[in-house]
Design an enzyme around this catalytic site. Sequence first.
Site, short mmCIF file in Angstrom:
data_model
loop_
_atom_site.label_atom_id
_atom_site.label_comp_id
_atom_site.label_asym_id
_atom_site.label_seq_id
_atom_site.Cartn_x
_atom_site.Cartn_y
_atom_site.Cartn_z
N ASN A 1 -43.20 -40.41 -39.70
CA ASN A 1 -44.45 -39.66 -39.54
C ASN A 1 -45.56 -40.67 -39.26
O ASN A 1 -45.33 -41.89 -39.27
CB ASN A 1 -44.75 -38.82 -40.78
CG ASN A 1 -45.88 -37.81 -40.54
OD1 ASN A 1 -45.84 -37.05 -39.56
ND2 ASN A 1 -46.89 -37.80 -41.39
N LYS A 2 -46.75 -40.17 -39.04
CA LYS A 2 -47.89 -41.03 -38.69
C LYS A 2 -48.00 -42.25 -39.57
O LYS A 2 -47.84 -42.17 -40.79
CB LYS A 2 -49.17 -40.18 -38.78
CG LYS A 2 -50.46 -40.88 -38.47
CD LYS A 2 -50.46 -41.61 -37.15
CE LYS A 2 -50.18 -40.69 -35.98
NZ LYS A 2 -49.87 -41.45 -34.73
N ASP B 1 -42.38 -36.37 -37.74
CA ASP B 1 -42.06 -36.46 -36.31
C ASP B 1 -40.56 -36.47 -36.05
O ASP B 1 -40.09 -36.06 -35.00
CB ASP B 1 -42.70 -37.69 -35.69
CG ASP B 1 -44.16 -37.40 -35.40
OD1 ASP B 1 -44.97 -37.48 -36.33
OD2 ASP B 1 -44.46 -37.02 -34.25
N ARG C 1 -43.37 -39.86 -24.93
CA ARG C 1 -43.51 -40.44 -26.28
C ARG C 1 -42.11 -40.45 -26.91
O ARG C 1 -41.39 -39.45 -26.81
CB ARG C 1 -44.47 -39.62 -27.15
CG ARG C 1 -45.92 -39.69 -26.69
CD ARG C 1 -46.87 -39.05 -27.68
NE ARG C 1 -47.16 -39.93 -28.81
CZ ARG C 1 -47.84 -39.55 -29.89
NH1 ARG C 1 -48.27 -38.29 -29.99
NH2 ARG C 1 -48.08 -40.39 -30.86
N ARG D 1 -50.74 -33.20 -29.10
CA ARG D 1 -50.00 -34.12 -29.97
C ARG D 1 -49.57 -33.34 -31.20
O ARG D 1 -49.97 -32.21 -31.41
CB ARG D 1 -50.78 -35.39 -30.30
CG ARG D 1 -52.25 -35.35 -30.38
CD ARG D 1 -52.81 -34.56 -31.53
NE ARG D 1 -52.18 -34.91 -32.79
CZ ARG D 1 -52.06 -34.12 -33.81
NH1 ARG D 1 -52.52 -32.88 -33.77
NH2 ARG D 1 -51.47 -34.50 -34.92
N GLY D 2 -48.75 -34.03 -32.03
CA GLY D 2 -48.11 -33.33 -33.14
C GLY D 2 -46.73 -32.90 -32.63
O GLY D 2 -46.62 -32.34 -31.53
N ALA D 3 -45.69 -33.20 -33.42
CA ALA D 3 -44.32 -33.05 -32.93
C ALA D 3 -44.02 -31.66 -32.33
O ALA D 3 -43.55 -31.57 -31.19
CB ALA D 3 -43.34 -33.41 -34.05
N GLN E 1 -56.87 -38.73 -36.50
CA GLN E 1 -56.43 -37.32 -36.43
C GLN E 1 -56.82 -36.55 -37.69
O GLN E 1 -57.03 -35.35 -37.66
CB GLN E 1 -54.91 -37.23 -36.23
CG GLN E 1 -54.41 -37.64 -34.86
CD GLN E 1 -54.04 -39.10 -34.80
OE1 GLN E 1 -54.61 -39.93 -35.51
NE2 GLN E 1 -53.08 -39.44 -33.95
O1 MRU Z 1 -49.59 -39.33 -33.01
P1 MRU Z 1 -49.64 -37.88 -33.40
O2 MRU Z 1 -51.03 -37.37 -33.59
O3 MRU Z 1 -48.82 -37.02 -32.48
O4 MRU Z 1 -48.92 -37.85 -34.82
C1 MRU Z 1 -48.70 -36.59 -35.42
C2 MRU Z 1 -48.06 -36.66 -36.77
O5 MRU Z 1 -47.71 -37.71 -37.25
C3 MRU Z 1 -47.80 -35.34 -37.44
O6 MRU Z 1 -47.83 -35.48 -38.82
C4 MRU Z 1 -46.40 -34.82 -37.03
O7 MRU Z 1 -46.24 -34.86 -35.65
C5 MRU Z 1 -46.17 -33.44 -37.53
S1 MRU Z 1 -47.15 -32.23 -36.69
C6 MRU Z 1 -46.75 -30.73 -37.38
#
Ligand code: MRU
Length: 348
Positions: A244-245, A234, A84, A51-53, A193
């Site tokens: 973002n999250k 994201d 996703r 996970r993470g963009a 996270q």
């Molecule tokens: O749901 P996730 O854990 O994939 O969410 C991740 C985030 O919101 C991060 O801040 C974003 O993807 C940037 S990762 C460098």
Amino acid sequence: MSVIKNIQWLGDAETGLLRLLDQTRLPGQEAYLDCRCAQEVADAIQRLSVRGAPAIGIAAAYGCVLGTQQNQFDESAEQLARSRPTAVNLFWALRRMARVVPRTPEALLREARAIHEEDAAMCRKIGEHALALLERHRRGKQGSAEAIHVLTHCNAGALATGGIGTATAGIYLAHQRGLPIRVLADETRPLLQGSRLTAFELAAAGVHVTLICDSMAAQVMRSGRVDLIITGADRIAANGDTANKIGTYALAVLARHHGLPFYVAAPSSTFDLETPDGSRIPIEQRPDQEITHGLGGPTAPRGVEAYNPAFDVTPADLISAIITEKGVIEPVSETRIRQVLGAGEAAG
Ligand code: MRU
């Protein structure tokens, strides 16, 4: 720096496999998942094992190689695209993979590796720009020996990228260079996270990190324990609105109220210039169970309805600057975004 390898291709292009660190098992266990087809990669993305963009984009690129081993590039790209909806890096990576000719496992693996390595390089550059900002903030503080206090949300660290992270990149470089820096990590409900991943990787790298509950951010800001906020992204729309999250928007509002700078750190692959503003960014809705269950059992009455958007959108006017590998976008406006990124290089 985290030494953990979150995404690894093992073997050759024709018969190799993708090994992912299963992030759902952290911090308790360092377990790995071996993916041998694109659907397994899509499932791993969906359940947040990777996970993470940026990491989602990299994993999807390798997923295309797996699909092509079975002569199923198109079907595989479609499966991966359905995993996703919010992180635009996924679609950016799939578009890059679709442009590869010839569509052989060898050529596709070369491209996937390039996406992976370029992401590491972008993280490093983001880190250099962020470090300059951190140094500027530190010079603005009274005692020069005093640490700079950074609040971050979710995990935009090494685990979320092919390199040293985005929000964490400047933090790691500052730490390496002996700049006193302290991080406050929001635990990040509902899937934690921040506590499971950010606190884990920063602590492993020897960076001072203090965990807080999301609901403490206002109090922590008002009591002077935060100098600035840095989060990842994201998807960033053409006008700078940033998904973002979930919880990031609340932090930006709080930062404005307390007169604190709010920064977003992201590579150019996270920009979507075809989406004019944040209202058009698709927001992933995740299962109610992520909210109603935890701590080894139910945390809510059986059958209660929950609302679980995984992301929110922070309006551009609450963002002090966006730190990219190409430079710092400040103020955040469409014109400035296009100037810094240069034509045609973002995801959109
Ligand atoms: O749901 P996730 O854990 O994939 O969410 C991740 C985030 O919101 C991060 O801040 C974003 O993807 C940037 S990762 C460098």
